[in-house]
Motif scaffolding. Structure first.
Motif, PDB file in Angstrom:
ATOM      1  N   LEU A   1     -19.182  45.932  15.692  1.00 56.93           N
ATOM      2  CA  LEU A   1     -17.792  46.378  16.390  1.00 56.93           C
ATOM      3  C   LEU A   1     -18.474  45.641  17.905  1.00 56.93           C
ATOM      4  O   LEU A   1     -17.146  46.154  18.689  1.00 56.93           O
TER       5      LEU A   1
ATOM      6  N   PRO B   1     -14.102  51.391  20.249  1.00 56.98           N
ATOM      7  CA  PRO B   1     -14.869  49.784  19.983  1.00 56.98           C
ATOM      8  C   PRO B   1     -14.659  49.100  21.396  1.00 56.98           C
ATOM      9  O   PRO B   1     -15.549  48.325  21.406  1.00 56.98           O
TER      10      PRO B   1
ATOM     11  N   THR C   1     -21.840  58.019  20.645  1.00 56.75           N
ATOM     12  CA  THR C   1     -20.766  59.050  19.441  1.00 56.75           C
ATOM     13  C   THR C   1     -22.106  59.878  20.036  1.00 56.75           C
ATOM     14  O   THR C   1     -21.695  61.339  20.354  1.00 56.75           O
TER      15      THR C   1
ATOM     16  N   ILE D   1     -17.751  49.854  23.908  1.00 59.46           N
ATOM     17  CA  ILE D   1     -18.809  49.328  23.103  1.00 59.46           C
ATOM     18  C   ILE D   1     -18.817  48.372  23.500  1.00 59.46           C
ATOM     19  O   ILE D   1     -19.886  47.534  23.828  1.00 59.46           O
TER      20      ILE D   1
ATOM     21  N   LEU E   1     -23.518  52.169  20.676  1.00 56.53           N
ATOM     22  CA  LEU E   1     -23.192  52.322  20.046  1.00 56.53           C
ATOM     23  C   LEU E   1     -23.644  53.948  19.515  1.00 56.53           C
ATOM     24  O   LEU E   1     -23.102  55.012  19.451  1.00 56.53           O
TER      25      LEU E   1
ATOM     26  N   PRO F   1     -22.979  47.550  11.796  1.00 55.75           N
ATOM     27  CA  PRO F   1     -22.449  48.346  12.622  1.00 55.75           C
ATOM     28  C   PRO F   1     -22.139  47.646  13.840  1.00 55.75           C
ATOM     29  O   PRO F   1     -21.296  47.158  14.873  1.00 55.75           O
TER      30      PRO F   1
ATOM     31  N   VAL G   1     -20.550  55.165  10.559  1.00 59.74           N
ATOM     32  CA  VAL G   1     -20.763  55.278  11.435  1.00 59.74           C
ATOM     33  C   VAL G   1     -20.800  56.965  12.024  1.00 59.74           C
ATOM     34  O   VAL G   1     -19.747  57.154  11.223  1.00 59.74           O
TER      35      VAL G   1
END
Length: 390
Positions: A370, A314, A336, A317, A332, A367, A64
């Protein structure tokens, strides 16, 4: 410059608009990435990857973009364990607790403050954060605010002047005089070290008129505004942020329909800080309501000693998915590309040719882990500016 091929990636999240047809996050399965110097130069299927000088086998891990944390307060001394303990025992959260950290920060040496700052930046990096904004706001004198920003600027490009965090204790009976200080001599001393200007527009801090004065003075000095808005209750912060073209309105816990319409109609990102709600037992922001209205949402840690003492993206998230109505993909993206939008950056928050080579490998094939495996240290490898840091 040498090139590095990272191959055998199970799922590569690119956030690349050119690949949106592949999936919501531009995910490439069975993927590879080529880094040259500080930048990504190629992404695609592993079987199509060009040769490179060195090869790193991702061993079937997901990749990621490096997390972009667009809101933190890392230049401080001491902690507020007693306050947290009291809050978990039933005491409410109030903005005034900041003054405890102000006293400790003023008493600390530059070396002590810088050691703390680098500790938390390193802690965040180990958890995949490759870009981190941080603020002043725990000095509240001209000299202490300026030294906080000077220290921060040694370690990050994303530095925010937050002299208007709360009214300094010396000005408790003269808040107007403190606003004059923040918009005058303090701003003059701090602006050369900062990119952004911020204000805590909230009960117990600064009202709408005071916040406007702080932000417009910062704009006149070449700083771009961002706003602590609508955390503890309804107020003018969000709409003021949109009106003044702020990059972000942060917290956004208590929103009216008019607030959401303003965000949806402007370029201001709604930055949500679930660590603060977790640590204060406050109501969760309604991310679903914002996303469904077309608002751009970012996630950030709000790492600070009083209301959100976590540096883990994380973790945030996982909270956003569990308690704020976001899907794993939305959370996610917000951690980002959303953070990059909140910092008005186009070079980070994605893995695409031309972007900065900030990339994280997870000890997981997807991903989604997470959010699926909260609290588990999934980050195994971190590249920042093309350099493997972990």
């Amino acid at each position: 410059m040498t090139t590095t091929l990272i191959t055998n990636i199970s799922a590569l999240v690119t956030n690349d608009p050119a690949r949106e047809g592949d999936s919501p996050l531009g995910t490439v399965e069975s993927a590879a990435v080529v880094i040259e110097g500080e930048h990504i130069v190629w992404t695609g299927r592993a079987q199509d990857a060009p040769a490179a000088d060195t090869v790193h086998d991702a061993a079937g891990r997901a990749a990621v973009p490096g997390f972009v944390d667009s809101h933190s307060h890392l230049v401080f001394a001491g902690d507020r364990t007693a306050e947290f303990n009291a809050r978990m025992s039933g005491a409410p959260y109030r903005a005034g607790g900041i003054r405890t950290t102000v006293a400790a920060t003023r008493a600390a040496s530059d070396a002590e403050l810088e050691a703390g700052l680098t500790r938390y930046l390193d802690e965040a990096l180990r958890q995949g954060t490759t870009v981190m904004e941080t603020k002043s706001g725990y000095g509240l004198t001209v000299a202490d605010e300026a030294r906080a920003l000077e220290l921060a600027a040694r370690h990050t490009d994303e530095v925010t002047y937050l002299g208007a965090h709360v009214v300094a204790p010396e000005y408790a009976d003269d808040p107007g005089g403190y606003v004059d200080l923040v918009t005058g001599p303090m701003l003059d001393a701090c602006a050369p070290h900062a990119r952004w200007v911020d204000v805590f527009c909230e009960r117990g801090a600064f009202d709408g008129d005071q916040a406007r004065a702080v932000l417009t003075a910062g704009i006149a000095k070449g700083l771009t505004p961002r706003v602590h808005a609508n955390q503890l209750g309804h107020g003018p912060g969000v709409r003021l942020a949109v009106e003044l073209g702020a990059a972000s309105a942060d917290h956004c816990t208590h929103l009216t329909d008019a607030d959401i319409d303003a965000l949806a109609g402007g370029d201001t990102v709604a930055t949500l800080l679930p660590g603060a709600e977790f640590s204060t037992r406050a109501p969760w922001p309604d991310a679903r309501r914002l996303l469904d209205a077309g608002v751009t949402v970012a996630l950030s840690t709000d790492c600070n000693p009083g209301s959100s003492f976590t540096s883990s993206m994380p973790f945030c998230i996982a909270l956003a998915v569990r308690d704020m109505g976001m899907t794993p993909h939305e959370a996610l993206w917000a951690a980002t590309a959303g953070g990059a939008r909140a910092l008005r950056r186009t070079d980070v928050g994605r893995i695409a040719p031309g972007s900065r080579a900030d990339l994280v490998l997870l000890d997981a094939p997807s991903p989604v882990h997470l959010a699926y495996r909260p609290g588990v240290p999934l980050v195994t490898d971190v590249w920042r500016r093309g350099v493997k840091e972990k």
